[in-house]
Design an enzyme around this catalytic site. Structure first.
Site, PDB file in Angstrom:
ATOM      1  N   ASP A  29     -20.257  -4.057 -63.394  1.00 55.73           N
ATOM      2  CA  ASP A  29     -20.158  -5.265 -62.510  1.00 55.73           C
ATOM      3  C   ASP A  29     -21.106  -5.115 -61.284  1.00 55.73           C
ATOM      4  OD1 ASP A  29     -19.381  -7.654 -61.484  1.00 55.73           O
ATOM      5  OD2 ASP A  29     -17.840  -6.787 -60.029  1.00 55.73           O
ATOM      6  N   SER A  30     -21.531  -6.363 -60.691  1.00 54.19           N
ATOM      7  CA  SER A  30     -22.416  -6.345 -59.623  1.00 54.19           C
ATOM      8  C   SER A  30     -21.655  -5.466 -58.400  1.00 54.19           C
ATOM      9  CB  SER A  30     -22.620  -7.478 -59.040  1.00 54.19           C
ATOM     10  OG  SER A  30     -21.220  -8.232 -58.841  1.00 54.19           O
ATOM     11  N   CYS A  85     -19.259  -8.442 -65.158  1.00 55.02           N
ATOM     12  CA  CYS A  85     -19.654  -9.527 -64.228  1.00 55.02           C
ATOM     13  C   CYS A  85     -19.898 -10.671 -65.022  1.00 55.02           C
ATOM     14  CB  CYS A  85     -21.113  -8.881 -63.931  1.00 55.02           C
ATOM     15  SG  CYS A  85     -21.737  -9.768 -62.420  1.00 55.02           S
ATOM     16  N   GLU A 142     -14.127 -10.200 -50.359  1.00 51.38           N
ATOM     17  CA  GLU A 142     -14.764  -8.823 -49.929  1.00 51.38           C
ATOM     18  C   GLU A 142     -14.068  -8.439 -48.464  1.00 51.38           C
ATOM     19  OE1 GLU A 142     -18.147  -7.108 -50.928  1.00 51.38           O
ATOM     20  OE2 GLU A 142     -16.963  -7.529 -52.918  1.00 51.38           O
ATOM     21  N   CYS A 177     -15.304 -15.629 -62.264  1.00 53.75           N
ATOM     22  CA  CYS A 177     -16.163 -14.668 -61.222  1.00 53.75           C
ATOM     23  C   CYS A 177     -15.128 -13.447 -61.193  1.00 53.75           C
ATOM     24  CB  CYS A 177     -16.514 -15.419 -60.119  1.00 53.75           C
ATOM     25  SG  CYS A 177     -17.071 -14.258 -58.748  1.00 53.75           S
ATOM     26  N   HIS A 194     -14.421 -11.755 -58.773  1.00 52.47           N
ATOM     27  CA  HIS A 194     -13.679 -11.565 -57.365  1.00 52.47           C
ATOM     28  C   HIS A 194     -12.545 -12.475 -57.271  1.00 52.47           C
ATOM     29  CE1 HIS A 194     -16.832  -9.304 -56.158  1.00 52.47           C
ATOM     30  NE2 HIS A 194     -16.424  -9.102 -54.928  1.00 52.47           N
TER      31      HIS A 194
HETATM   32  N1  DGL Z   1     -19.415 -10.149 -60.254  1.00 56.31           N
HETATM   33  C1  DGL Z   1     -20.007 -11.304 -59.906  1.00 56.31           C
HETATM   34  C2  DGL Z   1     -19.427 -12.154 -60.953  1.00 56.31           C
HETATM   35  O1  DGL Z   1     -18.685 -12.068 -61.750  1.00 56.31           O
HETATM   36  C3  DGL Z   1     -19.526 -11.876 -58.545  1.00 56.31           C
HETATM   37  C4  DGL Z   1     -20.116 -11.184 -57.488  1.00 56.31           C
HETATM   38  C5  DGL Z   1     -21.620 -11.373 -57.469  1.00 56.31           C
HETATM   39  O2  DGL Z   1     -22.327 -12.321 -56.882  1.00 56.31           O
HETATM   40  O3  DGL Z   1     -22.359 -10.379 -57.646  1.00 56.31           O
HETATM   41  O4  DGL Z   1     -20.276 -13.037 -61.192  1.00 56.31           O
END
Ligand code: DGL
Length: 267
Positions: A10-11, A74, A153, A185, A187
């Protein structure tokens, strides 16, 4: 092959919500997580960059850990990079868009589905495309919610600030009488209670984590499920911040002790 681990990336650390679901579904598999904490957010970056980042991470997971499959946890990378990565690498690569779309069409009754995600995910149109493939008559209303990631976050997942932001973003979706909201997403599952409170009891809130874990399980039936392992795994990040432990705990629901920082640009 079946004794090799599964790579998940993931990011950042949001993808740990997917790790949690996979640990429940496939407790014997060894999981290798990579969180691109140095380069988060992906949500506002261009497709070219997302593809380059995803490629580096998959190269790393394959060369360092010999993973047998990769889960792109992600949403933004799943939306922009999945097709390209499947062309470039031989191992199975799974995204979260299809499972998320499936989870949404399973619960909607009025076929009016709201999708929320990053700018990148919403702009890609990946969720509506997938939902329409599964349910051609569905009406999909999408909305980027760029302030949700920083809220999560910062741990501001409930209370007046979170509620005000959620209200602002959900307003147009609720006006369209959606009966389902898909959290597109990594998060957003942490904001689920607040989203539910704002949307009301009649609206179903779904995310892709559990369905992704089930899809992975089905795919591994073909490529090899680990039946003898003890689970476990390892966590890699591209930046190890002071708040790492607190964040990891928030997404995974337990603490992480084995974590290694990697210079991902060299892959
Ligand atoms: N992990 C990203 C997503 O699911 C969210 C956070 C980001 O913008 O990197 O799209």
């Amino acid at each position: 092959m079946k004794h090799r681990p599964i790579g998940i990336f993931d990011s950042g650390l949001g993808g740990l919500t997917v790790v949690k679901a996979i640990q429940k579904e496939l407790p014997r598999e060894r999981l290798i997580y990579f969180g691109d904490t140095a380069r988060i957010p992906y949500g506002n970056k261009s497709p070219d960059t997302i593809i380059r980042y995803s490629r580096q991470i998959i190269r790393f997971l394959i060369s360092r850990e010999k993973v047998k499959a990769v889960v792109v946890a992600c949403n933004t990378s799943s939306a922009w990079a999945l097709d390209e990565m499947r062309k470039e690498f031989k191992i199975p690569i799974l995204g979260v868009i299809k499972p998320g779309a499936y989870a949404a069409i399973e619960v909607t009754r009025n076929r009016r589905i709201g999708v929320i995600g990053t700018e990148g995910t919403v702009f890609s149109g990946a969720y509506p495309r997938e939902i329409h493939r599964l349910m051609p008559k569905a009406k999909v209303f999408s909305r980027p919610c760029p302030l949700f990631v920083p809220l999560v976050e910062e741990g501001k997942i409930a209370g007046p600030v979170a509620e005000a932001v959620v209200k602002e973003y959900l307003k147009p979706l609720l006006k369209e009488k959606v009966d389902t909201i898909l959290l597109g997403c990594t998060h957003y599952p942490l904001l689920k209670k607040t989203i539910q409170k704002v949307a009301g009891k009649k609206v179903k809130i779904v995310d892709s984590a559990d369905e992704t874990a089930r899809t992975l399980h089905r795919n591994l039936e073909i490529y090899g499920v680990e039946l003898a392992g003890n689970g476990g795994g390892k966590y890699y990040v591209s930046d190890l911040s002071r708040k790492f432990k607190e964040h990891a705990q928030r997404f995974l629901g337990k603490s992480i002790n084995r974590v290694e920082k990697i210079f991902i640009e060299k892959y």
